[in-house]
Write an enzyme that holds these catalytic residues in place. Sequence first.
Site, PDB file in Angstrom:
ATOM      1  N   SER A 140      55.574  42.508  30.563  1.00  0.00           N
ATOM      2  CA  SER A 140      54.888  43.283  31.714  1.00  0.00           C
ATOM      3  C   SER A 140      55.630  44.720  31.725  1.00  0.00           C
ATOM      4  O   SER A 140      54.494  45.781  31.575  1.00  0.00           O
ATOM      5  CB  SER A 140      56.592  43.196  32.518  1.00  0.00           C
ATOM      6  OG  SER A 140      56.819  43.217  33.752  1.00  0.00           O
ATOM      7  N   ASP A 314      51.384  33.783  37.540  1.00  0.00           N
ATOM      8  CA  ASP A 314      52.017  34.724  36.764  1.00  0.00           C
ATOM      9  C   ASP A 314      51.382  36.045  38.270  1.00  0.00           C
ATOM     10  O   ASP A 314      50.257  36.010  38.115  1.00  0.00           O
ATOM     11  CB  ASP A 314      51.751  35.377  35.930  1.00  0.00           C
ATOM     12  CG  ASP A 314      52.292  37.080  36.385  1.00  0.00           C
ATOM     13  OD1 ASP A 314      53.291  37.315  36.965  1.00  0.00           O
ATOM     14  OD2 ASP A 314      52.055  37.508  35.039  1.00  0.00           O
ATOM     15  N   HIS A 347      55.878  34.705  36.388  1.00  0.00           N
ATOM     16  CA  HIS A 347      55.838  35.801  35.078  1.00  0.00           C
ATOM     17  C   HIS A 347      56.822  35.334  34.211  1.00  0.00           C
ATOM     18  O   HIS A 347      56.808  36.458  33.210  1.00  0.00           O
ATOM     19  CB  HIS A 347      55.958  36.823  35.949  1.00  0.00           C
ATOM     20  CG  HIS A 347      56.738  38.280  35.416  1.00  0.00           C
ATOM     21  ND1 HIS A 347      55.003  39.274  34.798  1.00  0.00           N
ATOM     22  CD2 HIS A 347      57.240  39.360  35.451  1.00  0.00           C
ATOM     23  CE1 HIS A 347      55.480  39.947  34.512  1.00  0.00           C
ATOM     24  NE2 HIS A 347      56.925  40.262  34.798  1.00  0.00           N
TER      25      HIS A 347
END
Length: 373
Positions: A140, A314, A347
């Site tokens: 991320s 995601d 995610h």
Amino acid sequence: MAFAEPLQLQSGATIAGYTLMYETYGTLNADKSNAVLICHALNASHHVAGWYADDPKNVGWWDNMVGPGKPVDTNRFFVIGINNLGSCFGSTGPMHANPATGKPYGAAFPVVTVEDWVAAQARLADRLGIDRFAAVMGGSLGGMQALAWSIMYPDRLGHCVVIASTPKLSAQNIAFNDVARQAILSDPDYHGGDFYEHGVVPKNGLKVARMIGHITYLSDDDMAEKFGRKLRSIAEKGGAETAGYKFGYGIDFEIESYLRYQGDKFSEYFDANTYLLITKALDYFDPARVHDGDLARTLAKTKAKFFLASFTTDWRFAPERSREIVQALLANRREVTYAEIDAPHGHDAFLLEDPKYMSMVRAYFGQIAKELA
């Protein structure tokens, strides 16, 4: 580790007299070639793995990934986790005293970027005598930092490992971040960022910000499987019921209860000014901007080998974003391994125990270990 020399920030401001918290795992080999830097995401810290003897419940945020015999094996690698500038877990941030005033920085803490964090991490590596990392890895926002390392310091890393990340945020992502920030900024307890002096915390704003963020970390399928339209138990809700509902604006559904729990928990330990800083750093990240949006030109000076992974569900940092990076690297004839993993968790999958994902990372770091042998 304390640093007296001022750090020039991308905004034009400087920060001096700052401290970075860091944690290490494993043993640095004689030629210092087995070091791996793990870059953290929004609400994580330098505490990547393991736990503390006096706080066994405080398990590192990527403990399933890093440790003896784990995919990033600390029997082979010397792993470093660094808490970024502006965070609220020990490194100098908004809650610390501003040398110019003697009062907490608050909202006056300078705006920082992903590139600023990478520059600070490089200074810490210099102090440790590490000229080159075997790999820099992150998921991320941490993946953005790993990508920035490959651009800013191409000779200082052998491998760049980017998980569930993106070369820049979409307009939708920036919009979610701004709504979350507005929840904090509009909380009466925020006091323009100087809530420390008032002895309060903008908990409601932080709570809502976390609820908004958490929705984006989960996939629709994952939410449906975990919660669906399940109602809280009648015993919990109390009062008059019709068809299972307690009519009003309280908590009827399990998903409501879950989000409020996550928001409440977050508001107890995270700093509001830090949340504003880090989400802005997310928004600003766009290394291709200096090349008129041409990512291939941006990555032309990279020298590392790359591993990227994305997850099919995601929607915050969709696989298309990782493929953009892959295509730009291939245009520069870089060596790239790419895994697009069919996982239901959205995610958050980069933090979880998906066996395909874990086995791919394990295999990749096994190859890095062979290169070092």
